[in-house]
Each structure stands twice: as structure tokens, then as C-alpha cells.
Design a protein around this motif. Sequence first.
Motif, short mmCIF file in Angstrom:
data_model
loop_
_atom_site.label_atom_id
_atom_site.label_comp_id
_atom_site.label_asym_id
_atom_site.label_seq_id
_atom_site.Cartn_x
_atom_site.Cartn_y
_atom_site.Cartn_z
N UNK B 189 0.88 -1.19 0.06
CA UNK B 189 -0.09 -0.08 -0.14
C UNK B 189 0.88 1.39 0.00
N UNK B 190 1.09 1.85 -1.21
CA UNK B 190 2.11 2.85 -1.29
C UNK B 190 1.66 3.63 -2.64
N UNK B 191 1.78 4.91 -2.47
CA UNK B 191 1.42 5.82 -3.74
C UNK B 191 2.53 5.68 -4.68
N UNK B 437 1.19 5.29 18.66
CA UNK B 437 1.24 3.86 18.02
C UNK B 437 0.04 3.39 17.62
N UNK B 438 -0.02 2.27 16.78
CA UNK B 438 -1.04 1.56 16.30
C UNK B 438 -1.83 1.02 17.52
N UNK B 439 -3.25 1.23 17.65
CA UNK B 439 -3.99 0.77 18.65
C UNK B 439 -4.05 -0.84 18.51
N UNK B 440 -4.29 -1.70 19.70
CA UNK B 440 -4.32 -2.93 19.56
C UNK B 440 -5.92 -3.42 18.86
N UNK B 441 -6.57 -2.32 19.34
CA UNK B 441 -8.12 -2.59 18.66
C UNK B 441 -8.51 -1.86 17.60
N UNK B 442 -7.67 -2.18 16.58
CA UNK B 442 -7.65 -1.36 15.31
C UNK B 442 -9.33 -1.22 14.59
N UNK B 443 -9.73 -2.30 14.55
CA UNK B 443 -11.22 -2.09 14.02
C UNK B 443 -12.08 -1.33 14.90
N UNK B 467 -11.33 -6.11 3.76
CA UNK B 467 -10.49 -6.87 3.69
C UNK B 467 -10.91 -8.26 3.70
N UNK B 468 -10.08 -9.25 2.69
CA UNK B 468 -10.52 -10.55 2.55
C UNK B 468 -10.42 -11.09 3.71
N UNK B 469 -9.49 -11.14 4.54
CA UNK B 469 -9.39 -11.78 5.75
C UNK B 469 -9.06 -10.80 6.87
N UNK B 470 -9.67 -10.29 7.79
CA UNK B 470 -9.25 -9.19 8.60
C UNK B 470 -8.01 -9.56 9.37
N UNK B 471 -7.90 -10.87 10.10
CA UNK B 471 -6.78 -11.12 10.82
C UNK B 471 -5.76 -10.96 9.92
N UNK B 472 -5.79 -11.53 8.78
CA UNK B 472 -4.21 -11.64 8.00
C UNK B 472 -3.87 -9.81 7.43
N UNK B 473 -5.08 -9.09 7.53
CA UNK B 473 -4.61 -7.73 7.14
C UNK B 473 -4.85 -6.50 8.09
N UNK B 474 -5.11 -7.06 9.35
CA UNK B 474 -5.33 -6.05 10.39
C UNK B 474 -4.31 -4.98 10.37
N UNK B 475 -3.02 -5.21 10.45
CA UNK B 475 -2.05 -4.32 10.46
C UNK B 475 -2.28 -3.13 9.29
N UNK B 476 -2.59 -3.67 8.36
CA UNK B 476 -2.75 -2.65 7.12
C UNK B 476 -3.83 -1.93 7.05
N UNK B 477 -4.95 -2.30 7.65
CA UNK B 477 -6.44 -1.92 7.39
C UNK B 477 -6.87 -0.53 7.99
N UNK B 478 -5.68 -0.04 8.43
CA UNK B 478 -6.22 1.46 9.24
C UNK B 478 -6.33 2.53 8.00
N UNK B 479 -7.13 2.49 7.06
CA UNK B 479 -7.43 3.39 5.94
C UNK B 479 -9.03 3.47 5.83
N UNK B 480 -9.18 4.62 4.99
CA UNK B 480 -10.71 4.88 4.61
C UNK B 480 -10.69 4.99 3.19
N UNK B 481 -11.84 4.82 2.60
CA UNK B 481 -11.88 4.65 1.05
C UNK B 481 -12.75 5.89 0.96
#
Lengths: 513, 513
Positions: B189-191, B437-443, B467-481
Motif C-alpha cells: 500500500x503505497x503511492x 502507536x497503532x492501537x491494538x483494537x484497530x477495527x 479485507x478478504x481476511x481481517x486477521x491477515x490484514x489487520x495491520x494494514x487496514x487502518x485506512x478509509x476509502x
Amino acid sequence: MTSGSAVPLNYTSLKKKFEPFLSRRVENRFLKSFWDASELSDDVIELAGGMPNEKFFPVESIDLKISKIPFNNNPKWHDSFTTAHLDLESPGELPIARSLQYAETKGLPPLLRFVKDMVARINRPLFSDEAESNWDVILSGGSNDSMFKVFETICDESTTVMIEEFTFTPAMSNVEATGAKVVPIKMSLTFDRDSQGIDVDYLTQLLDNWSTGPYKHLNKPKVLYTIATGQNPTGMSLPQWKREKIYQLAQRHDFLIVEDDPYGYLYFPSFNPENPLENPYYSSNLTTERYLNDFLIKSFLTLDTDARVIRLETFSKIFAPGLRLSFIIANKFILEKILNLADITTRAPSGTSQAIVYSTIKAMAESNMPSSLSLKEAMFESWIQWIMQIASKYNHRKNLTLKALYETESYQAGQFTVMEPSAGMFIIIKINWGNFGKPDDLPQQMDLLDKCLVKNGVKLVLGYKMAVCLNYSKENSDFLRLTIAYAKDDFQLIEASKRIGSGIKEFFENYKD
Amino acid sequence: MTSGSAVPLNYTSLKKKFEPFLSRRVENRFLKSFWDASELSDDVIELAGGMPNEKFFPVESIDLKISKIPFNNNPKWHDSFTTAHLDLESPGELPIARSLQYAETKGLPPLLRFVKDMVARINRPLFSDEAESNWDVILSGGSNDSMFKVFETICDESTTVMIEEFTFTPAMSNVEATGAKVVPIKMSLTFDRDSQGIDVDYLTQLLDNWSTGPYKHLNKPKVLYTIATGQNPTGMSLPQWKREKIYQLAQRHDFLIVEDDPYGYLYFPSFNPENPLENPYYSSNLTTERYLNDFLIKSFLTLDTDARVIRLETFSKIFAPGLRLSFIIANKFILEKILNLADITTRAPSGTSQAIVYSTIKAMAESNMPSSLSLKEAMFESWIQWIMQIASKYNHRKNLTLKALYETESYQAGQFTVMEPSAGMFIIIKINWGNFGKPDDLPQQMDLLDKCLVKNGVKLVLGYKMAVCLNYSKENSDFLRLTIAYAKDDFQLIEASKRIGSGIKEFFENYKD
């Protein structure tokens, strides 16, 4: 209400009752949506859903010229045409900003309301509660799409489906694509309206003795698929007493009835040999009410105490097939499962088709009807009047064709019988083998007959090609199907009938040798 | 041609190669038709097929008003509108007598020819033979319908499908409805346009070590589903070198590539911070040729020596979604199987939608183009010009939104990063957690952020919900569309961007506590 439904049929009881009817694959089907627009107040700017703004659409407006009379050849009859205008903002309840946009899978609300109201008035399900809340209607992309969605929802490899022994064969393709097995059901091929269609005694025997019968290797049937009115290919309709018997069998043996009804509005009053072109549709006292009550044959829905009927209707025959627009009526639980499938496959049917149908019916209503009627009432009335006009044309074509067939030398020599249809678009002609006896190689002889007919300049469908199982139906499959729908005018139907006569005559001349 | 296809790819070799890719259920699917009209001479009267005569259709004619400029608000600019007239006889090659009638499942010939020609010119499959006979195009009822048909043809319970870790989640519903399993593929995930999208090293590792990897309990993947250009939700596009690597992996591990491309025409030149509203689409020397060659990112088809790419396009984003009209491009063998499924399910997409699209493009061509061009050439040119106008508007909207986001206090305080999109309808905003820092309870935190945004008057989509699998992508899923497609004008986008800024700011004010 009759037997079998002391429990009120609400969503919970429907779920309990019909869950066992679902295909194994249903559990895999649910839409993973990722946002929900429903809860936003007006001042929130919505940048969530990926819908293009309607001003990106290249079409600004659509104008329809609508004929109020089928086969309307005289452009000078101004009164017989009307128009509809659609643009980004109008009509207010369904502008193209809405119909060309992403939309509800089940159909655009104004058209859906119209359709549900129509069903409620003509064939209200007997199990429906006062609020009409335990049954519903969804739009779909043509009857083939409806069939597919229904069979995918209830069939898998373990399912047995009963189908009339002669049928619209693509329905079989649909069933078999799910892995399900098809069993043919014997029909009485007769023009006697009180005994035609599914052989109820046969069906009773078959089901009552399933475990010792010819299909004991298959599971007991979960579904009967029937074109109950104006059947394809036979043009026959199940009389009311047979419908009642079949419904009782469905209760006793717990199967669903999928009633496919593309042709039912095209009802044919009995042919009058004394006055072949007599057409009761032309009678000035034929009101829409009389047509609905005295002509139309009622759906299985009107017998359905248990919510076990799934009905399919379409706009193909009474509006246009290219719309790919149809609808499915069922109890709310089963319909929800069918809608789940639509959600993840086709989604909504074409919005342009929906907009055209809605606007056409509305324009008919606005131009025809006394202003004393509400729009809803006027739309219903004028749509039924349109359908009656279509039916009157088909009835005329049917009369004309019967008359012309009866006048052929071949008919008068007793070489064929016409199974006068009771509704629909088809007439079947049964070959009389007379002194020769029925041939052993019937399909081959029918192929030869087909060649003779084409040589004489007419193409029909061979009955045996519409058999669910040729071996099963061989004896009965010596008929031809002709359609009265496509011919360009009366003259062509008369000419075609003559050619049918000479084709059969020529066939028998060679058959003797 | 590169490696892997010494054998010429004709129907026979395609069949041999791709039969193993078909779903178990394909063998149950074939249409039982009961007659064949193809061999009749003109003087034979055809009473076989059950088509209504077109004079039964209530619609006599359709007139379209067509805007040659999106967001065309000035009706006085006569030159910016044109019209199209359709009736029972015109246009000669596709009158409504044809488009409102039953028609070929694969699409009406004039539109189909236009579409195939367009694909051949823009993204000609590398494996295609000179006669363009080993690949083909069929029309379908929207991309969701296309997806369904593709996955139903190649997937069953034994299939594993790879999907970008963030995706248009209904695609997953489609895969899972077949019983197949989905495996997420890591994305960068990069521009940075040279490294964004699928993580090719990860993919290589995963496939090369499948039998010892995290998914060893699943079969090796048979398919990669990718939105390769203007990806949803990320707005990223795979750079050419990644496409080549992925294609090589597809060859080495023998999987198919399903390339879903609804947004690819909406290409975005890089954002210029010095001149934020600079829009190369407005440049007078941007010809259609330059747009096609220098802007558009080429399809995987153009790398496809082996015929293993299935491409999906749609008219939804560049014409209108309510049409439910899309197309599928693939090798002839696989496409035939997809068409078999269409034959027994949906049949053709709406003829009214097809007629409207065809007539609109033709009218644009006739009103725009010098008469020195053939109609075919003029239709291609004017359709591409229409698409370029749509793309220019989207590019403007993207620039405007980036500029407005960059001007917010929240952005300037470093609270979020904008992943400038390279194509499409979406922009993603990545949250910077900074010192916290990134929160533990990101969602849960993202849900709180969503509440703040709605409170500030703007609704976006939360990345983790795609996310296809939230567990898999948790770290990267702190974005908005956010989508730039639906807003009614520039002001609304600017206002929404401000609200996004204040929403994020407010979130962080409370987050500190």
C-alpha cells in the motif's frame, strides 16, 4: 383456509417449514457488503458507495412512442398512440437518474409495487396474511433467469424434479445444471378442457408407490415444475379439479409447485365451429373484471394454504422479450434465498427495461383513463386492457388457424387431429396413422414428415423433440407444434395452414409405399 | 511470442489445455434446444420458435437525447447534444424489432462487433491468431454477472482462488458461492506507482512453497482474481514489471488470471503539487491515440501468450450502471463454457440496454466525426473521446480532492497520508498514529473514527471492511476509502474533504484521552 396450516405462516414458521427444501449450496451464498447507506441524515456527504454521478451518463432523456393498439398500422389514428418522457428528473418516482443507476436487486420500487399489487388482485396467495407480509415479489431477468434462480435455490444432486412429459426443454437444462434428476409426468393429450394436462391418477400412483416404482432409485420428488396454463408445447391448461388434486398430492407428499406461467394471460374461449372467427374479446361487454374473473385461469397460488407454490411470470409475451424482465412470486423465506442468489450473481434486472415498462404502463394509464381513477387504479386497468388486446389478437389468430387447418384436404381425410388450445401461443397437431398403424420408428417418420413440411414451405417443431424422456413418451410424441405468435399477418397464417395440410398429405402419399 | 506456446492455440489445443480448469458442474450444463432455424430458406413460413411478432410490442419508437459532454448543464449549447431515433425498422442494423426480441445469448451482433473491435485495438490478446479466431468476447449483465459466470465455470469446492488482500468484497461472495476457498494476497500500500499493488515477492514465496505454507491444507490455486488497474478500494495499479512477474508465476504454477477492470479507462496522470489542478486531459494535443498508448495501462491480455487471462469490462462506469451491461474476453474454449452457462441461466443481457448503448455511440459518431472516417472508425474514435471526457472529469475531481485534503489542518499535522490513486474512482487515506502507536483494537478505533466522520458530516468506507481476511490484514487496514464519483459538484468534494480533515482531527483529540 383448508388443512395443513393451523400455524400462522410468518417468516419464522416459513423458515422452519421450508429450510429442508433448500439446496446444499444455499449456505455458501451471502453478499459481503462493506458499507451501509441506510442510516445517514441528509446533511452527511456520502463518499462511500461507488456509484457514478448521474451527470456522467451520456443519455439525457428518453422519449417513447407507445402504441395503445397492437398491430397499429395507421399513424393517423392519433388517439391510438401516446408518449412518455423520461429524463434525469422525471417521472419523479422513477427518473433515469434512478433507473440508469445502481439499484435494488429486487427491482425498482414503483414497478415492484405495481407488480405486487397486480398479483395481489389477480392471484392473491391463499396463505397471505392481511398485511401481505408473508409473501413477496421480486423482479428478475426473464423467465429463464427466474427458473435458474429458483432451481439453484432448491435443487442439488440429491433432488428429483417432476416435469410434464412434454415441456419447454430449456427448463430441464436448468434443473439438470444443478445436478438434480428429472422425472417425466404423464399428460392426457386431449382437447377436452376438463381432462387435459397432467394425468392425475398416474401422478397419484407414482407418488403413493414411489418406493416400489420405476424411480425408486431416486429420492422422492421435492418439486413439480408445471406450465399449468397454455402449456408449452401442448397449449393445454390444467382444469380446476386437477389443480386441486395436484395441490392435495403436494400436501400429502410434501413437494413444492413451481408454476411457470408465461402464457396464461392469453386465454382462449372455446372454438365455435359454427362461427369460426367469433371472438368474445371483441364483445363490448367484456370488462376487465369479466376477463379477470371469467376468462383467466387462476394460479396455484390461489389454492396455496401452505406457501408451497412458486410462481413465475414474465413481460416477454405481453410486452417484449428483449427487455429480459420477469418476476417471481413466493413465500417470503424462499424468496429471500432466491434474492440472496441474485444479490451475488446478476443483481437487478436492467434498469432501462424497468423504466421503459413502468413509463409505458403509466403513459397508457394517463392517456386512457378517466381522471376519477387513482394512478394506481388506472395503471392496473390500462395494463389489463392492453393484455386483453394482445389476448384478443392471439385468439383471432388461433381461430383463423384452426379454421384454415380444418379446411385442408388432409384434415378432411382424417390425417390429423388438432388439439384446440385453451391458452397461449401454441397449437399441436396430432398425426392420425389410420389403417397404417403407428410406425415403430416414430421419430424417424416424424423427421420425414418434417422434411415434407419444409418442402411444402412451413417449419414446425416436432413433438418428440420436446419430450423429457423420449422412451417414456414415444407413443404420444407423434405431434407437431406450431406457434401463432410470429407470423406477420392473417394471410401468412392461412397460407402456412394450407402448407401444413399439403405437407401432411404428401407425407402420407409416400408413407403408403 | 514467449515461452510456453510452441503449439498453435486453436480450439483443439485450448480444449486440451483448459479442460482441467473447469468446474465439476460444467458437465451438467448444456442447453436442450428443440429446433433450429438456421437452415431455412426465405420462402419457408416459420411457425417453430415461440417469438411474439414485434407488432405485439407496445413501444413503437425510442428517441434518445444524448449529451456529448458529461455534466452538460447548458441546453443552449446545441452542439453539445445529439439525438438517436430507434423504431421497428431503424437503425437498419439494430432496429427495436430486433433488440426488443429474443436474441443471441452472446449479445446483439452490431454491438458485439464494436466491442470486439475495441478490445482488439486496445488490448489485443498476445496469443490471438491472425484471424482473431481463438479468442472472443461475449456480452453479459454487468460485471457482477460476469464474475459469477466466470467463477461458476472454473470453481467448485476443490478450488482455491487468490484475491488481493483488500478487494471489492462481493467478488468473494461470488467465489465462495461456488464452494471455493479464498486466499488473500499481500499488497504494497503505497503511492509509489512503481511498487504499489500485489506484493510479488510474497506471491512468489507463497506459490513456490505452497506445500509447506500457511494454506497447505488447500489445493494449489487455480485462479488469481485481480483488479489490476485503479484497484478497489486502493486506487492503485500494478506496474508493468509486476504484471510480467505475475504472468510468469501464472505460467510456472499454471493458474488463470481473472482481470476485473471496471475502472481502467479512468487513468490519472501524477498529481502535481506545484499546480494541483493541472489536468493533462485538457491539453489540446491529447489525441485519442496518445490517450490509448501513453495513458492507459495495458491489460494482462497483452502479455498473454498462453490464453490464461480472462478479462472483465463493463459499461457501468463509463455509460451507466442501470444498463446491467458488461463484457467478458477470454480464449474461445473457456468462453464457450461461460456462454453455455449463460444459455441456460440469464440468456442475453437486456436488448433495450444494448440498443441504447449501440445507438448512443453511433449517434455520437455521426454527429462528431469527419465524414472521411468509416462508421466503424468514427464509432471507435467518438467512444474513446467520450471516455476521455469522463476520465478528465474524474482526474479533475481527484486533483481537487487531493488539494483540499492537503490543505486541512489534520493533514498538515501529519495525522493522515493520502495514497494518491493512479486510476479509478477511489482515494484511500491512511491514518498516521504518530506517537500513540497503532492501537491494538484497530477495527474498534476505526469504528470510532467513522462515528467522528459522520458527526462531521461525511461518510466513507472503512478499509478493514474490505479485507478478504481481517486477521491477515489487520495491520494494514487502518485506512478509509472515499469515492470521487458520486459527489454532485466540486464544492461538495471540497466541503467533504474539509469535513474529513475535521473528523480525523476530532478523533485524535479524543484518542489522546
